[in-house]
Design an enzyme around this catalytic site. Structure first.
Site, short mmCIF file in Angstrom:
data_model
loop_
_atom_site.label_atom_id
_atom_site.label_comp_id
_atom_site.label_asym_id
_atom_site.label_seq_id
_atom_site.Cartn_x
_atom_site.Cartn_y
_atom_site.Cartn_z
N HIS A 64 40.90 19.64 22.50
CA HIS A 64 40.99 18.17 22.58
C HIS A 64 41.13 17.59 21.18
O HIS A 64 40.46 18.06 20.28
CB HIS A 64 39.71 17.63 23.24
CG HIS A 64 39.68 16.15 23.29
ND1 HIS A 64 40.43 15.44 24.21
CD2 HIS A 64 39.02 15.23 22.53
CE1 HIS A 64 40.22 14.14 24.01
NE2 HIS A 64 39.36 13.99 23.00
N LEU B 168 77.14 34.21 9.93
CA LEU B 168 76.01 34.83 10.62
C LEU B 168 75.12 33.71 11.17
O LEU B 168 74.96 32.66 10.55
CB LEU B 168 75.20 35.70 9.65
CG LEU B 168 75.87 37.01 9.23
CD1 LEU B 168 75.02 37.73 8.18
CD2 LEU B 168 76.12 37.92 10.42
N GLU C 289 81.46 39.59 12.30
CA GLU C 289 81.34 38.13 12.47
C GLU C 289 82.50 37.45 11.74
O GLU C 289 82.73 37.70 10.56
CB GLU C 289 79.98 37.65 11.93
CG GLU C 289 79.82 36.14 11.85
CD GLU C 289 80.12 35.39 13.16
OE1 GLU C 289 79.51 35.68 14.19
OE2 GLU C 289 81.02 34.49 13.14
N GLY D 59 79.68 12.48 28.56
CA GLY D 59 78.79 13.54 29.04
C GLY D 59 77.35 13.23 28.67
O GLY D 59 77.02 13.13 27.48
P1 FAD Z 1 77.18 32.22 19.49
O1 FAD Z 1 75.98 31.67 18.86
O2 FAD Z 1 78.25 31.27 19.90
O3 FAD Z 1 77.77 33.29 18.48
C1 FAD Z 1 78.97 33.94 18.71
C2 FAD Z 1 79.54 34.38 17.39
O4 FAD Z 1 80.62 35.25 17.63
C3 FAD Z 1 80.11 33.24 16.53
O5 FAD Z 1 79.47 33.23 15.29
C4 FAD Z 1 81.59 33.55 16.42
O6 FAD Z 1 82.13 33.22 15.15
C5 FAD Z 1 81.61 35.05 16.65
N1 FAD Z 1 82.87 35.56 17.18
C6 FAD Z 1 83.50 35.18 18.31
N2 FAD Z 1 84.61 35.91 18.50
C7 FAD Z 1 84.69 36.77 17.46
C8 FAD Z 1 85.61 37.79 17.11
N3 FAD Z 1 86.66 38.10 17.88
N4 FAD Z 1 85.40 38.46 15.95
C9 FAD Z 1 84.33 38.20 15.19
N5 FAD Z 1 83.41 37.26 15.49
C10 FAD Z 1 83.58 36.56 16.62
N6 FAD Z 1 70.47 26.52 22.73
C11 FAD Z 1 69.14 26.52 22.78
O7 FAD Z 1 68.53 27.46 23.31
N7 FAD Z 1 68.40 25.49 22.22
C12 FAD Z 1 69.00 24.44 21.62
O8 FAD Z 1 68.32 23.53 21.14
C13 FAD Z 1 70.43 24.42 21.56
N8 FAD Z 1 71.06 23.40 20.96
C14 FAD Z 1 72.43 23.43 20.88
C15 FAD Z 1 73.07 22.36 20.26
C16 FAD Z 1 74.45 22.33 20.17
C17 FAD Z 1 75.13 21.18 19.48
C18 FAD Z 1 75.20 23.43 20.69
C19 FAD Z 1 76.69 23.44 20.57
C20 FAD Z 1 74.58 24.49 21.31
C21 FAD Z 1 73.17 24.49 21.42
N9 FAD Z 1 72.50 25.52 22.06
C22 FAD Z 1 71.13 25.50 22.14
C23 FAD Z 1 73.21 26.67 22.67
C24 FAD Z 1 73.17 27.88 21.72
O9 FAD Z 1 73.75 27.54 20.48
C25 FAD Z 1 73.92 29.05 22.34
O10 FAD Z 1 73.40 29.32 23.63
C26 FAD Z 1 73.79 30.30 21.48
O11 FAD Z 1 74.29 30.08 20.19
C27 FAD Z 1 74.54 31.46 22.13
O12 FAD Z 1 74.43 32.60 21.34
P2 FAD Z 1 75.54 33.75 21.37
O13 FAD Z 1 75.03 34.79 20.46
O14 FAD Z 1 75.84 34.08 22.77
O15 FAD Z 1 76.86 33.08 20.79
P1 NAD Z 2 75.99 19.98 29.75
O1 NAD Z 2 76.47 20.84 30.84
O2 NAD Z 2 74.56 19.96 29.40
O3 NAD Z 2 76.37 18.46 30.11
C1 NAD Z 2 77.66 18.05 30.36
C2 NAD Z 2 77.62 16.70 31.05
O4 NAD Z 2 78.94 16.18 31.05
C3 NAD Z 2 77.14 16.77 32.49
O5 NAD Z 2 76.15 15.81 32.71
C4 NAD Z 2 78.42 16.50 33.29
O6 NAD Z 2 78.15 15.84 34.51
C5 NAD Z 2 79.18 15.61 32.33
N1 NAD Z 2 80.64 15.61 32.53
C6 NAD Z 2 81.44 16.66 32.79
N2 NAD Z 2 82.74 16.25 32.85
C7 NAD Z 2 82.74 14.92 32.58
C8 NAD Z 2 83.76 13.92 32.47
N3 NAD Z 2 85.04 14.23 32.63
N4 NAD Z 2 83.39 12.67 32.18
C9 NAD Z 2 82.08 12.35 32.00
N5 NAD Z 2 81.08 13.23 32.10
C10 NAD Z 2 81.41 14.50 32.37
O7 NAD Z 2 76.92 20.33 28.50
P2 NAD Z 2 76.79 19.98 26.95
O8 NAD Z 2 75.89 18.81 26.74
O9 NAD Z 2 78.17 19.93 26.43
O10 NAD Z 2 76.08 21.27 26.37
C11 NAD Z 2 76.69 22.56 26.52
C12 NAD Z 2 75.66 23.64 26.62
O11 NAD Z 2 75.05 23.86 25.35
C13 NAD Z 2 74.50 23.29 27.54
O12 NAD Z 2 74.78 23.60 28.89
C14 NAD Z 2 73.41 24.17 27.02
O13 NAD Z 2 73.56 25.43 27.59
C15 NAD Z 2 73.70 24.23 25.53
N6 NAD Z 2 72.83 23.29 24.78
C16 NAD Z 2 71.47 23.44 24.89
C17 NAD Z 2 70.64 22.59 24.20
C18 NAD Z 2 69.16 22.77 24.32
O14 NAD Z 2 68.74 23.82 24.79
N7 NAD Z 2 68.35 21.80 23.88
C19 NAD Z 2 71.16 21.57 23.42
C20 NAD Z 2 72.54 21.43 23.34
C21 NAD Z 2 73.36 22.31 24.02
#
Ligand code: FAD
Ligand code: NAD
Length: 467
Positions: free
Chosen positions: A446, A40, A36, A185
């Protein structure tokens, strides 16, 4: 100095996909090393799911207090002028992140996983060179290589990240509430964080290219969210495109569907237009791996096109959700241990933590019709659910979709306060092949939101009791 080591399974990435794979592999007695580069827990625990939900929770409390102080007072609570100290909010959020990421480290240790802190560079399908954080280099030879490198925020050419243009990572670490926030977005991140910052006092303008918010969900499901945005005073510009920054860097230039140009004043602009798989900068392009767009192409066991090279989570494309990454990670560890597994879930639930929350599992009515199914579908309004009213919320519904012939449930959707927790019963019903009659005949406590689940099933059978 370069040292060498060998391991049976090498996992690159300690996010939900990678760390779960490593824990399960450790439990199954597979010698495992995990690399990582940052922290982590990956995106989810450090800069994604967990910190965003903490901020949303704090924002809800602040908003509730502000509304009571503002004279609403209908709950009989009097509060004098609440203030937000965002530094303290962020410190509380960081504490939760610290507890969870520390827990991941402890679990990996407990299951005998060797963790290397550093950046992994792939040499070939069985060799990885790790630039260690302490300065050394370790060359690791492995039998199985599991790629779980996640995703990064997509950047707009017209609005590159830098200065006032921020990604979700910076938005989750602000030290003060920006007086004017533009959000580009109206997807998951834009709406979750846009609403949170509005509740914390920012003037928020959301710019969305499509003609409605949350365009990935069906229109009926997102209507209560659109109403709530209006009530909260969030300005929403749909069918609008951003063209760049204004001349002084303090405004965003936008053009609406009619071709009208405008400049939206801002102190910060959050760009949340999706995420892209992280597949560059680590030598993956030198391997003969098949791609699917920017994601690694995998089969239903998360095998890539190279033998014993696996890919899971965001790197393997949509849906980019933590629980999907974890499920894939657990499966890959089991396959390597010799078990027969396939990734063929009946449904992967999705929850958007907006106000109100949105949940979807399985097929929405239109998806089911497109798939050629003859369906029966019914919604139960939360206005008729006692628990919703005691939560001071009435807008929303629970909807069920079932096959018309045998009433097998193929989908659930809900929108409303607190409905995120219903995702568990929804996905359980679909995975277990429950029918409308099963849910309708089950006694639900309920007063709970669960009663709306039972009532939706009864309504689809033509015999709802409370509507
Ligand atoms: P990641 O969590 O991205 O982990 C990948 C890891 O790999 C990172 O820690 C990175 O540092 C490491 N890494 C990459 N390349 C290398 C390398 N070459 N060497 C060593 N380490 C490396 N999903 C939900 O289900 N519910 C939510 O509410 C939700 N909310 C979100 C809110 C935000 C703001 C964001 C940005 C995302 C959210 N997501 C949510 C999406 C969720 O975070 C991701 O789907 C999830 O983290 C993916 O897991 P992953 O293990 O594939 O990758
Ligand atoms: P998203 O795909 O959910 O939404 C992106 C939005 O941006 C869309 O509505 C799209 O039409 C719009 N868009 C794209 N290009 C644009 C432009 N040029 N101008 C204006 N609008 C534009 O993507 P996100 O909100 O960035 O989240 C990324 C991913 O992270 C999600 O797809 C999801 O997989 C994950 N995520 C999940 C959760 C959750 O599970 N609660 C929370 C946050 C993020």
């Amino acid at each position: 100095m370069t040292t060498t080591s060998t391991t049976r399974l090498l996992v690159i990435g300690g996010g939900p996909g990678g760390y779960v794979a490593a824990i399960r592999a450790g439990q199954l007695g597979i010698q495992t090393t995990l690399v990582e580069a940052q922290a982590l827990g990956g995106t989810c625990l450090n800069i994604g799911c967990i910190p965003s939900k903490a901020l949303i929770h704090a924002a809800e409390h602040f908003d509730a207090a502000t509304r009571q102080a503002g004279g609403a007072g209908h709950l009989g609570i009097r509060v004098d002028a609440p203030r937000i100290e965002l530094d303290k909010t962020m410190a509380w959020k960081d504490g939760i992140v610290g507890k969870l990421t520390g827990g991941v480290g402890a679990l990996l240790k407990k299951h005998g996983v060797r963790v290397l802190a550093g950046w992994a560079q792939v040499v070939d399908g069985k060799t990885v060179e790790v630039k260690l954080q302490d300065g050394g280099v370790e060359r690791v030879a492995c039998e199985h290589l599991l790629l779980a490198t996640g995703s990064v925020p997509a950047e707009l050419t017209a609005l590159p990240f830098g200065d006032a243009v921020i990604s979700s990572t910076q938005a989750l670490a602000l030290r003060a509430v920006p007086p004017r926030l533009v959000v580009v977005g109206a997807g998951y991140i834009g709406l979750e964080l846009g609403i949170a910052y509005r509740k914390l006092g920012a003037e928020v303008t959301i710019v969305e290219a499509q003609d409605r918010v949350l365009p990935a969900y069906d229109a009926e499901l997102t209507r209560p969210v659109a109403r709530s945005l209006q009530k909260l005073g969030v300005r929403v510009l749909t069918a609008t495109r951003v063209r760049g920054l204004g001349a002084d860097g303090q405004g965003v230039l936008a053009t609406d569907a009619a071709g009208q140009d405008s400049e939206i004043a801002m102190d910060a602009t959050l760009v949340a237009v999706g995420r892209r798989p992280r597949s560059d900068g680590m030598g993956l392009e030198t391997l003969p791996l098949q791609m699917q767009g920017r994601a690694l192409k995998v089969d239903d066991q998360c095998r890539t096109s190279m033998r014993n090279v696996w890919a899971i989570g965001d790197l393997a494309g949509e849906p980019m959700l933590a629980h999907r990454a974890m499920a894939q990670g657990e499966m890959v560890a089991e396959i390597i241990a010799g078990k027969t597994r396939r990734f063929t879930p009946a449904a992967i639930p999705a929850v958007c933590f907006t106000d109100p929350e949105v949940v979807s599992a399985g097929l929405a009515p239109d998806d089911a019709k497109r798939a050629g199914l003859d369906i029966v579908s019914a919604a139960f309004p939360l206005a008729a659910n006692g628990r919703s009213l005691t939560l001071d919320s009435a807008d929303g519904f629970v909807r069920v979709v079932a096959r018309a012939d045998n009433h097998a449930i193929v989908g659930w959707q809900a929108v409303g306060r607190g409905v995120s927790e219903l995702s568990a019963v929804f996905v359980h019903a679909i995975e277990m092949g429950e029918r409308l009659e099963d849910v309708g005949a089950t006694i639900h406590a309920h007063p709970t939101l669960g009663e709306a689940v039972q009532e939706a099933a009864l309504r689809a059978l033509g015999r709802a009791l409370h509507v």
